[in-house]
Motif scaffolding. Structure first.
Motif, PDB file in Angstrom:
ATOM      1  N   THR A  31       0.666  -1.278   0.021  1.00  0.00           N
ATOM      2  CA  THR A  31       0.066   0.018   0.045  1.00  0.00           C
ATOM      3  C   THR A  31       0.864   1.402  -0.033  1.00  0.00           C
ATOM      4  N   PRO A  32       0.451   2.309  -0.771  1.00  0.00           N
ATOM      5  CA  PRO A  32       1.020   3.499  -0.683  1.00  0.00           C
ATOM      6  C   PRO A  32       1.313   4.158   0.722  1.00  0.00           C
ATOM      7  N   THR A  33       2.142   4.980   1.025  1.00  0.00           N
ATOM      8  CA  THR A  33       2.345   5.831   2.261  1.00  0.00           C
ATOM      9  C   THR A  33       0.950   6.372   2.670  1.00  0.00           C
ATOM     10  N   GLU A  34       0.367   6.941   1.679  1.00  0.00           N
ATOM     11  CA  GLU A  34      -0.775   7.874   1.891  1.00  0.00           C
ATOM     12  C   GLU A  34      -1.975   6.745   1.784  1.00  0.00           C
ATOM     13  N   TRP A 105     -10.570  -1.282  -6.085  1.00  0.00           N
ATOM     14  CA  TRP A 105     -11.620  -1.146  -5.168  1.00  0.00           C
ATOM     15  C   TRP A 105     -11.096   0.018  -4.165  1.00  0.00           C
ATOM     16  N   PHE A 106      -9.878  -0.051  -3.586  1.00  0.00           N
ATOM     17  CA  PHE A 106      -9.337   0.852  -2.747  1.00  0.00           C
ATOM     18  C   PHE A 106      -8.648   1.832  -3.133  1.00  0.00           C
ATOM     19  N   ASP A 107      -8.436   2.008  -4.808  1.00  0.00           N
ATOM     20  CA  ASP A 107      -7.846   3.009  -5.614  1.00  0.00           C
ATOM     21  C   ASP A 107      -6.333   3.260  -4.864  1.00  0.00           C
ATOM     22  N   LEU A 108      -5.556   2.147  -4.911  1.00  0.00           N
ATOM     23  CA  LEU A 108      -4.234   2.069  -4.480  1.00  0.00           C
ATOM     24  C   LEU A 108      -3.423   2.790  -5.712  1.00  0.00           C
ATOM     25  N   GLU A 109      -3.607   3.163  -6.746  1.00  0.00           N
ATOM     26  CA  GLU A 109      -3.007   3.629  -8.139  1.00  0.00           C
ATOM     27  C   GLU A 109      -2.997   5.122  -7.745  1.00  0.00           C
ATOM     28  N   ALA A 110      -3.942   5.772  -7.281  1.00  0.00           N
ATOM     29  CA  ALA A 110      -4.083   7.190  -7.131  1.00  0.00           C
ATOM     30  C   ALA A 110      -3.033   8.000  -6.680  1.00  0.00           C
ATOM     31  N   ASP A 111      -2.847   8.963  -7.329  1.00  0.00           N
ATOM     32  CA  ASP A 111      -1.582   9.908  -6.684  1.00  0.00           C
ATOM     33  C   ASP A 111      -2.237  10.794  -5.970  1.00  0.00           C
ATOM     34  N   LEU A 112      -2.472  10.354  -4.564  1.00  0.00           N
ATOM     35  CA  LEU A 112      -2.885  11.245  -3.363  1.00  0.00           C
ATOM     36  C   LEU A 112      -2.226  12.322  -3.303  1.00  0.00           C
ATOM     37  N   LYS A 113      -0.816  12.297  -3.408  1.00  0.00           N
ATOM     38  CA  LYS A 113      -0.042  13.525  -3.001  1.00  0.00           C
ATOM     39  C   LYS A 113      -0.638  14.543  -3.827  1.00  0.00           C
ATOM     40  N   THR A 114      -0.751  14.598  -5.254  1.00  0.00           N
ATOM     41  CA  THR A 114      -1.304  15.566  -6.015  1.00  0.00           C
ATOM     42  C   THR A 114      -2.620  16.212  -5.665  1.00  0.00           C
ATOM     43  N   ARG A 136      -8.520   6.832   0.516  1.00  0.00           N
ATOM     44  CA  ARG A 136      -8.741   6.810  -1.170  1.00  0.00           C
ATOM     45  C   ARG A 136     -10.169   6.535  -1.306  1.00  0.00           C
ATOM     46  N   MET A 137     -10.349   6.828  -2.461  1.00  0.00           N
ATOM     47  CA  MET A 137     -11.792   6.496  -2.960  1.00  0.00           C
ATOM     48  C   MET A 137     -12.270   5.211  -3.078  1.00  0.00           C
ATOM     49  N   ILE A 138     -13.078   4.818  -2.261  1.00  0.00           N
ATOM     50  CA  ILE A 138     -13.556   3.267  -2.276  1.00  0.00           C
ATOM     51  C   ILE A 138     -14.568   3.195  -3.322  1.00  0.00           C
ATOM     52  N   GLY A 139     -13.901   2.676  -4.680  1.00  0.00           N
ATOM     53  CA  GLY A 139     -14.652   2.611  -5.818  1.00  0.00           C
ATOM     54  C   GLY A 139     -15.576   1.402  -5.911  1.00  0.00           C
ATOM     55  N   MET A 140     -16.148   1.437  -7.275  1.00  0.00           N
ATOM     56  CA  MET A 140     -16.760  -0.045  -7.474  1.00  0.00           C
ATOM     57  C   MET A 140     -16.062  -0.352  -8.810  1.00  0.00           C
ATOM     58  N   PRO A 141     -15.190  -1.316  -8.758  1.00  0.00           N
ATOM     59  CA  PRO A 141     -14.738  -1.643 -10.048  1.00  0.00           C
ATOM     60  C   PRO A 141     -15.482  -2.260 -11.071  1.00  0.00           C
ATOM     61  N   ASP A 142     -16.576  -2.682 -10.821  1.00  0.00           N
ATOM     62  CA  ASP A 142     -17.627  -3.022 -11.753  1.00  0.00           C
ATOM     63  C   ASP A 142     -18.523  -1.928 -12.178  1.00  0.00           C
ATOM     64  N   LEU A 143     -18.387  -1.570 -13.372  1.00  0.00           N
ATOM     65  CA  LEU A 143     -19.554  -0.330 -13.834  1.00  0.00           C
ATOM     66  C   LEU A 143     -20.841  -0.611 -13.700  1.00  0.00           C
ATOM     67  N   PHE A 144     -21.105  -1.858 -14.114  1.00  0.00           N
ATOM     68  CA  PHE A 144     -22.577  -2.374 -14.231  1.00  0.00           C
ATOM     69  C   PHE A 144     -23.005  -1.979 -12.514  1.00  0.00           C
ATOM     70  N   LEU A 261     -14.797   4.275 -13.323  1.00  0.00           N
ATOM     71  CA  LEU A 261     -13.601   4.696 -14.493  1.00  0.00           C
ATOM     72  C   LEU A 261     -12.753   5.543 -14.082  1.00  0.00           C
ATOM     73  N   LYS A 262     -12.476   5.810 -12.754  1.00  0.00           N
ATOM     74  CA  LYS A 262     -11.144   6.555 -12.179  1.00  0.00           C
ATOM     75  C   LYS A 262     -11.174   8.044 -12.841  1.00  0.00           C
ATOM     76  N   ASN A 263     -12.260   8.656 -13.071  1.00  0.00           N
ATOM     77  CA  ASN A 263     -12.248   9.887 -13.595  1.00  0.00           C
ATOM     78  C   ASN A 263     -12.296  10.514 -12.382  1.00  0.00           C
ATOM     79  N   TYR A 264     -11.341  11.157 -12.124  1.00  0.00           N
ATOM     80  CA  TYR A 264     -11.273  11.931 -10.831  1.00  0.00           C
ATOM     81  C   TYR A 264     -11.892  13.331 -10.861  1.00  0.00           C
ATOM     82  N   ASP A 265     -12.197  13.962 -11.937  1.00  0.00           N
ATOM     83  CA  ASP A 265     -13.029  15.127 -12.222  1.00  0.00           C
ATOM     84  C   ASP A 265     -14.203  15.039 -12.229  1.00  0.00           C
ATOM     85  N   ALA A 266     -15.051  13.769 -12.377  1.00  0.00           N
ATOM     86  CA  ALA A 266     -16.333  13.726 -12.509  1.00  0.00           C
ATOM     87  C   ALA A 266     -16.783  14.387 -11.273  1.00  0.00           C
ATOM     88  N   PHE A 267     -18.047  15.028 -11.732  1.00  0.00           N
ATOM     89  CA  PHE A 267     -18.497  15.927 -10.240  1.00  0.00           C
ATOM     90  C   PHE A 267     -20.122  15.549 -10.342  1.00  0.00           C
TER      91      PHE A 267
END
Length: 317
Positions: A31-34, A105-114, A136-144, A261-267
C-alpha cells in the motif's frame, strides 16, 4: 515395512499439499504511504444493510464471480493488505484478478499527493484531507454495479436505498456460504435483463426504477454497453453514451465515472449529500446552489470527484 513407509509418505505429502495450498491462497498487496485502512473500514461500515461486502474483526469479506464461480476472500492489514482466499479457486489467474480488483476497489494507484496539493487551495478541503489522511476513494471496480447502485439511490434516502439493494441482491444474486455466514454477489446483467417490471414489485421498487434497472441490464447483456468500451473514450463521450440510456442522468453518469472509471474530475454536483456536507463544512446559512458549487469547485479542478468523496465522508461525523 514398505507399506508403513508408503503410508507415512502419503501423510507427509498430504500435509505438504495443505501447507502449500494455504500459502498459495495468501496474497500480500503493498500500500502507498498515503493509505489508511482505518478510514477505509470506517467508510465500508457506514451502513449495516450493506450486502456486497461484510466487515468482521477488522477483516473485509468480499465475494466475486470469476468465470461463473463465486470466490470468497478476506482483506486485513499488516504492513500492507493481506488477502486470504477462502475458496478452491486459487490458481494464478484468479489471484491476479483478485489483486487487481482490490487495488481498484481501494484506489491504490491514485496519486494522492497531487490531490493533497490541490486541496491546499481550499482551507476547508485542506482540513478534511488532514482529518481523513490516507483515505482513498472506495470505488466500484464493476461499472455495472455502480450504475445499478446509483439508479437504486435516485431520489430516495440512503437507508431505503440500502434496503432496496439488499432485496435485489438477496433475491436475484448468487450466494456462497462459509462458516455459517452467507455472502452475496451482485446479480449479473443477464439475470436482471431476463426479469420484468412485475418481478421487482414485491420488493418496493417503483415501476420507473425497475424499468431503469432493466434498461441498463439489457444494454450490458446485449453488448451495447461495456466497461471496456467506455474506458477508451474521452470524458464527454462517456457521459453522453451513459445519459443516452433512459434512467441515467448527469448525477448517475458522473457518480459511475468517478467510482468505476477513475475519472477523478467527474462531479456529481446534483448530489444532496454533497450539498449538505458543503453547507456544514463551510458553515453556510443554506445549502449551496448548483451554480455556487460549480464556482467553489474551481479550486478542486482535476480532483472534483475526490473532493466530493471527502465531503461525503465528512457526513459520517
Amino acid at each position: 515395512m514398505f507399506s508403513k513407509i508408503r503410508v507415512l509418505r502419503t501423510i507427509i505429502y498430504f500435509y505438504v499439499a495443505i501447507y502449500f495450498k494455504i500459502y498459495a491462497s495468501m496474497i500480500h498487496l503493498e500500500t502507498p504511504t498515503e493509505f489508511s485502512f482505518e478510514q477505509t473500514l470506517r467508510f465500508l461500515t457506514r451502513n449495516q444493510k450493506e450486502c456486497l461486502h461484510f466487515v468482521k474483526n477488522d477483516q473485509v469479506f468480499k465475494t466475486l464471480s470469476i468465470n461463473n464461480a463465486l470466490v470468497l476472500f478476506a482483506i486485513s492489514f499488516d504492513s500492507g493488505l493481506q488477502i486470504s482466499i477462502h475458496s478452491e479457486q486459487t490458481d494464478e489467474k484468479n489471484i491476479k484478478i483478485i489483486k487487481k480488483y482490490v487495488s481498484d476497489w481501494f484506489d491504490l494507484e491514485a496519486d494522492l499527493k497531487t490531490f493533497y496539493e490541490v486541496a491546499q487551495n481550499d482551507s476547508v478541503l485542506k482540513n478534511l484531507c488532514q482529518k481523513f489522511y490516507g483515505l482513498r476513494m472506495i470505488g466500484m471496480p464493476d461499472l455495472f454495479e455502480s450504475l445499478i447502485w446509483s439508479i437504486i439511490g435516485q431520489q430516495i434516502n440512503l437507508n431505503f436505498a440500502y434496503s432496496l439493494k439488499e432485496k435485489l441482491v438477496q433475491n436475484f444474486g448468487q450466494k456462497l456460504i462459509f462458516k455459517d455466514d452467507v455472502f452475496y454477489a451482485l446479480p449479473t446483467p443477464e439475470k436482471l435483463a431476463s426479469l420484468n417490471i412485475e418481478d421487482f414489485q414485491p420488493f418496493q421498487f417503483s415501476k420507473s426504477k425497475a424499468q431503469y434497472i432493466l434498461n441498463v441490464s439489457r444494454a450490458f447483456a446485449e453488448g451495447h454497453l461495456s466497461q471496456e468500451m467506455l474506458a477508451k473514450l474521452p470524458f464527454e463521450e462517456i457521459r453522453q453514451k451513459l445519459v443516452a440510456i433512459k434512467g441515467i442522468g448527469n448525477w448517475t453518469a458522473n457518480y459511475s465515472m468517478m467510482k468505476s472509471l477513475k475519472n477523478y474530475d467527474a462531479f456529481p454536483v446534483e448530489d444532496v449529500g454533497l450539498h449538505n456536507a458543503v453547507k456544514t463544512q463551510y458553515n453556510l446559512p443554506a445549502k449551496p446552489s448548483i451554480k455556487e458549487l460549480h464556482s467553489m469547485s474551481e479550486k478542486w479542478a482535476g480532483w472534483r470527484g475526490y473532493a466530493t468523496f471527502y465531503f461525503w465522508h465528512s457526513l459520517l461525523g
